[in-house]
Design a protein around this motif. Sequence first.
Motif, PDB file in Angstrom:
ATOM      1  N   ASP A   1       0.851  -1.184   0.000  1.00 26.37           N
ATOM      2  CA  ASP A   1       0.000   0.000   0.000  1.00 26.37           C
ATOM      3  C   ASP A   1       0.892   1.240   0.000  1.00 26.37           C
ATOM      4  O   ASP A   1       1.587   1.513   0.982  1.00 26.37           O
ATOM      5  CB  ASP A   1      -0.897  -0.015   1.239  1.00 26.37           C
ATOM      6  N   THR A   2       0.878   2.003  -1.077  1.00 29.52           N
ATOM      7  CA  THR A   2       1.787   3.143  -1.195  1.00 29.52           C
ATOM      8  C   THR A   2       1.433   4.300  -0.258  1.00 29.52           C
ATOM      9  O   THR A   2       2.195   5.251  -0.153  1.00 29.52           O
ATOM     10  CB  THR A   2       1.816   3.670  -2.647  1.00 29.52           C
ATOM     11  N   LYS A   3       0.295   4.209   0.415  1.00 28.45           N
ATOM     12  CA  LYS A   3      -0.050   5.250   1.388  1.00 28.45           C
ATOM     13  C   LYS A   3       0.651   5.016   2.724  1.00 28.45           C
ATOM     14  O   LYS A   3       0.648   5.877   3.591  1.00 28.45           O
ATOM     15  CB  LYS A   3      -1.565   5.282   1.604  1.00 28.45           C
TER      16      LYS A   3
ATOM     17  N   VAL B   1      -6.808   0.025  -5.348  1.00 21.68           N
ATOM     18  CA  VAL B   1      -6.288   1.080  -6.218  1.00 21.68           C
ATOM     19  C   VAL B   1      -5.253   1.890  -5.448  1.00 21.68           C
ATOM     20  O   VAL B   1      -5.475   2.294  -4.307  1.00 21.68           O
ATOM     21  CB  VAL B   1      -7.427   1.986  -6.721  1.00 21.68           C
ATOM     22  N   GLY B   2      -4.105   2.110  -6.063  1.00 22.83           N
ATOM     23  CA  GLY B   2      -3.005   2.808  -5.406  1.00 22.83           C
ATOM     24  C   GLY B   2      -2.006   1.865  -4.774  1.00 22.83           C
ATOM     25  O   GLY B   2      -0.983   2.302  -4.241  1.00 22.83           O
TER      26      GLY B   2
ATOM     27  N   VAL C   1      -4.230   0.753 -10.916  1.00 21.43           N
ATOM     28  CA  VAL C   1      -4.711   2.096 -11.208  1.00 21.43           C
ATOM     29  C   VAL C   1      -6.233   2.190 -11.258  1.00 21.43           C
ATOM     30  O   VAL C   1      -6.780   3.289 -11.248  1.00 21.43           O
ATOM     31  CB  VAL C   1      -4.119   2.619 -12.538  1.00 21.43           C
TER      32      VAL C   1
ATOM     33  N   ILE D   1      -7.786   8.515 -14.520  1.00 16.92           N
ATOM     34  CA  ILE D   1      -7.043   8.180 -13.297  1.00 16.92           C
ATOM     35  C   ILE D   1      -6.313   9.416 -12.813  1.00 16.92           C
ATOM     36  O   ILE D   1      -5.727  10.162 -13.608  1.00 16.92           O
ATOM     37  CB  ILE D   1      -6.020   7.050 -13.581  1.00 16.92           C
ATOM     38  N   ARG D   2      -6.293   9.643 -11.519  1.00 19.45           N
ATOM     39  CA  ARG D   2      -5.604  10.809 -10.978  1.00 19.45           C
ATOM     40  C   ARG D   2      -4.097  10.655 -11.128  1.00 19.45           C
ATOM     41  O   ARG D   2      -3.523   9.625 -10.762  1.00 19.45           O
ATOM     42  CB  ARG D   2      -5.952  11.006  -9.508  1.00 19.45           C
TER      43      ARG D   2
ATOM     44  N   SER E   1      -1.834  12.061  -9.457  1.00 18.67           N
ATOM     45  CA  SER E   1      -1.183  11.961  -8.146  1.00 18.67           C
ATOM     46  C   SER E   1      -1.080  10.505  -7.696  1.00 18.67           C
ATOM     47  O   SER E   1      -0.072  10.105  -7.093  1.00 18.67           O
ATOM     48  CB  SER E   1      -1.944  12.780  -7.095  1.00 18.67           C
ATOM     49  N   THR E   2      -2.098   9.695  -8.003  1.00 23.39           N
ATOM     50  CA  THR E   2      -2.069   8.269  -7.647  1.00 23.39           C
ATOM     51  C   THR E   2      -0.980   7.547  -8.427  1.00 23.39           C
ATOM     52  O   THR E   2      -0.204   6.762  -7.873  1.00 23.39           O
ATOM     53  CB  THR E   2      -3.435   7.615  -7.939  1.00 23.39           C
TER      54      THR E   2
ATOM     55  N   ARG F   1       2.517   8.635  -7.185  1.00 20.02           N
ATOM     56  CA  ARG F   1       2.863   8.044  -5.888  1.00 20.02           C
ATOM     57  C   ARG F   1       3.371   6.616  -6.068  1.00 20.02           C
ATOM     58  O   ARG F   1       4.385   6.226  -5.465  1.00 20.02           O
ATOM     59  CB  ARG F   1       1.653   8.076  -4.949  1.00 20.02           C
TER      60      ARG F   1
END
Length: 199
Positions: A19-21, A124-125, A156, A170-171, A173-174, A177
């Motif tokens: 999870d890239t967050k 997603v992400g 994505v 698709i954003r 920013s996502t 990241r």
Amino acid sequence: MDIWKRKAPSNGRELYYYDTKREFEAAELAARLYMMMREELKKGKKDKVLVLCIGTDRSTGDSLGPLIGYQLRQKELKHIHVVGTLNRPVHAMNLEDTLYLLEQEYPDYLVIAVDASVGMSSHVGCITLGRGSLKPGLGVSKELQAVGDLFITGIVSGCGNYDPLMLQSIRLSTVMRMAECISDSICLVEKLWESMALV
């Protein structure tokens, strides 16, 4: 084991989610990628590594691969060769020719295929890392040749939407990241490789 690091149970294929967050995901991805690379290099009796970044700069969602290729080229890696950038993307129209080039020019390289993908909406992400070849184009219903010894994908979009136009929405920013996390991980792998004197 964290839920993001579990193997995919559906088909027994070795697959890990990141999870890239979350903090430190690039380091954890790098550690797992490094271990898998070492195993594959020994098994295949190869001693060099090539990252094949697949996608097109004409679509936000599908630009993940070329963005990663661009970022890696900027880092000027010493031991990992990169194919597929924003300036020279590898996509559906030239993938077959690129694979032929790899067979001719880089036969003793371990290939890590990198591409955007679709998956569960809740993922997603996130990034996946797996062993085996990657089938580019499945997310937009294209049948392309499988490629790679290992693969990394960035999710994505949700898998319920196969409309190629959805990749335009698709954003950025996502995508950025995920691209930064993957390129940072590959750079960390090279540092690990150097520190362990494997190159």
